[in-house]
Design a protein around this motif. Structure first.
Motif, PDB file in Angstrom:
ATOM      1  N   GLN A  62      -6.407 -28.706 -59.930  1.00 58.82           N
ATOM      2  CA  GLN A  62      -7.562 -29.298 -59.630  1.00 58.82           C
ATOM      3  C   GLN A  62      -8.290 -28.440 -58.491  1.00 58.82           C
ATOM      4  N   TRP A  63      -7.637 -28.386 -57.365  1.00 60.82           N
ATOM      5  CA  TRP A  63      -8.299 -27.666 -56.243  1.00 60.82           C
ATOM      6  C   TRP A  63      -9.204 -26.191 -56.641  1.00 60.82           C
ATOM      7  N   LEU A  64      -8.319 -25.680 -57.592  1.00 60.57           N
ATOM      8  CA  LEU A  64      -8.921 -24.390 -58.334  1.00 60.57           C
ATOM      9  C   LEU A  64     -10.205 -24.624 -58.850  1.00 60.57           C
ATOM     10  N   ALA A  65     -10.328 -25.629 -59.959  1.00 61.91           N
ATOM     11  CA  ALA A  65     -11.359 -26.058 -60.691  1.00 61.91           C
ATOM     12  C   ALA A  65     -12.508 -26.591 -59.997  1.00 61.91           C
ATOM     13  N   ASP A  66     -12.287 -27.390 -58.724  1.00 62.44           N
ATOM     14  CA  ASP A  66     -13.210 -28.002 -57.943  1.00 62.44           C
ATOM     15  C   ASP A  66     -13.752 -26.524 -57.318  1.00 62.44           C
ATOM     16  N   TYR A  67     -13.178 -25.898 -56.713  1.00 62.96           N
ATOM     17  CA  TYR A  67     -13.832 -24.494 -56.045  1.00 62.96           C
ATOM     18  C   TYR A  67     -14.861 -23.767 -57.038  1.00 62.96           C
ATOM     19  N   ILE A  68     -14.496 -23.636 -58.276  1.00 67.79           N
ATOM     20  CA  ILE A  68     -15.015 -22.794 -59.172  1.00 67.79           C
ATOM     21  C   ILE A  68     -16.461 -23.457 -59.554  1.00 67.79           C
ATOM     22  N   LYS A  69     -16.253 -24.814 -59.690  1.00 65.05           N
ATOM     23  CA  LYS A  69     -17.312 -25.565 -59.953  1.00 65.05           C
ATOM     24  C   LYS A  69     -18.355 -25.267 -58.936  1.00 65.05           C
ATOM     25  N   ASP A  70     -17.993 -25.572 -57.667  1.00 68.91           N
ATOM     26  CA  ASP A  70     -18.729 -25.538 -56.367  1.00 68.91           C
ATOM     27  C   ASP A  70     -19.173 -24.170 -56.138  1.00 68.91           C
ATOM     28  N   TYR A  71     -18.574 -23.167 -56.374  1.00 71.78           N
ATOM     29  CA  TYR A  71     -18.998 -21.759 -56.141  1.00 71.78           C
ATOM     30  C   TYR A  71     -20.291 -21.597 -57.105  1.00 71.78           C
ATOM     31  N   TYR A  72     -20.008 -21.600 -58.336  1.00 70.80           N
ATOM     32  CA  TYR A  72     -21.096 -21.337 -59.193  1.00 70.80           C
ATOM     33  C   TYR A  72     -22.274 -22.156 -59.474  1.00 70.80           C
ATOM     34  N   LYS A 108     -26.002 -19.199 -50.644  1.00 72.37           N
ATOM     35  CA  LYS A 108     -25.193 -20.295 -50.249  1.00 72.37           C
ATOM     36  C   LYS A 108     -23.613 -19.978 -50.252  1.00 72.37           C
ATOM     37  N   ARG A 109     -23.558 -19.020 -51.428  1.00 71.54           N
ATOM     38  CA  ARG A 109     -21.997 -18.667 -51.643  1.00 71.54           C
ATOM     39  C   ARG A 109     -21.615 -17.856 -50.367  1.00 71.54           C
ATOM     40  N   GLN A 110     -22.269 -17.006 -49.813  1.00 72.67           N
ATOM     41  CA  GLN A 110     -22.022 -16.287 -48.533  1.00 72.67           C
ATOM     42  C   GLN A 110     -21.689 -17.009 -47.531  1.00 72.67           C
ATOM     43  N   LYS A 111     -21.925 -18.284 -47.339  1.00 75.51           N
ATOM     44  CA  LYS A 111     -21.475 -19.428 -46.334  1.00 75.51           C
ATOM     45  C   LYS A 111     -20.426 -20.163 -46.746  1.00 75.51           C
ATOM     46  N   LEU A 112     -20.025 -20.055 -47.817  1.00 74.17           N
ATOM     47  CA  LEU A 112     -18.938 -21.050 -48.288  1.00 74.17           C
ATOM     48  C   LEU A 112     -17.518 -20.581 -48.022  1.00 74.17           C
ATOM     49  N   GLN A 113     -16.681 -21.373 -47.368  1.00 77.72           N
ATOM     50  CA  GLN A 113     -15.321 -21.169 -47.031  1.00 77.72           C
ATOM     51  C   GLN A 113     -14.662 -20.657 -48.318  1.00 77.72           C
TER      52      GLN A 113
END
Length: 232
Positions: free
Chosen positions: A69-79, A85-90
């Motif tokens: 779940q965490w990985l899927a959420d991060y992938i969705k958020d990143y792309y 804005k990706r440069q500022k993403l944790q």
């Protein structure tokens, strides 16, 4: 036969070892209890694990885990963000995202995220006249729909669940490494602290034996025969 496998956590070589031991036939079914991704000790290979599971078309049930779940959420958020804005993403706090990003296209990554988010939180099956429930951390009565975090992480009533289970069902879960259980050593089916754990009522089984850590094992159980398989 129905085979249930615990948390894989990016360990491709251990997954292959289990497959070599059980020798899945076209009539067999594999049930994966979640946490396919993240960690992987010194040989993490999330893409390899994903492709290996994809080979079992139509015969693999994958239950969603919290790491999935965490990985899927991060992938969705990143792309969903612009390059700026990706440069500022944790950064993602585990290794799976960067390892996958090196080998897969953004479309592939998003497809995997969509697949994960569509995975069931709990599966109910009737096998040889017995009712089984499969979930990552905890199961619930099928008529009671809990929040996603209940199935992914468990809740305050976890200890009661381990000892009592769900009446009328046999629950099979992962999530909690069995070496961390502060309960009686005689409830382990094989080696204490490093094998599959089952409660006294024989209605809750835990199959996370620490795969993903350097000293952990990947565990698998055949429901019909009770045979256990390990890869370390």
């Amino acid at each position: 036969m129905h085979y249930v496998i615990g948390d894989i956590h990016n360990e491709l070589h251990k997954l292959i070892s289990i497959f070599e031991q059980i020798e899945l036939s076209p009539n067999d079914e594999l049930i994966v209890l979640g946490d396919v991704f993240d960690r992987g000790a010194d040989k993490p290979d999330p893409v390899g694990v994903y492709f290996e599971l994809c080979k079992i078309q139509g015969k693999c049930i994958w239950v969603r885990g919290n790491h999935d779940q965490w990985l899927a959420d991060y992938i969705k958020d990143y792309y969903s963000k612009s390059e700026r804005k990706r440069q500022k993403l944790q950064p993602y706090w585990y290794n799976s995202f960067e390892l996958m990003k090196k080998r897969l296209t953004p479309v592939d990554m998003l497809n995997i995220a969509d697949l994960i988010l569509g995975l069931p939180l709990q599966v109910e099956k009737e096998i040889n006249g017995k009712s089984y429930l499969f979930a990552h951390a905890m199961t619930s009565y099928p008529s009671v729909k809990e929040k996603a975090t209940f199935y992914l992480m468990g809740n305050y009533d976890y200890d009661s669940f381990l000892f009592d289970g769900i009446d009328g069902y046999i629950s099979m879960c992962g999530h909690t490494p069995t070496e961390n259980l502060p309960f009686r050593n005689d409830l382990y089916l094989d080696t204490a602290k490093s094998s599959i754990w089952c409660n006294e009522r024989k209605n809750v089984y835990l199959l996370d034996c620490g795969c993903g850590f350097s000293t952990g094992k990947l565990a698998c159980l055949c429901i019909e025969t009770g045979e256990r398989y390990y890869a370390s």
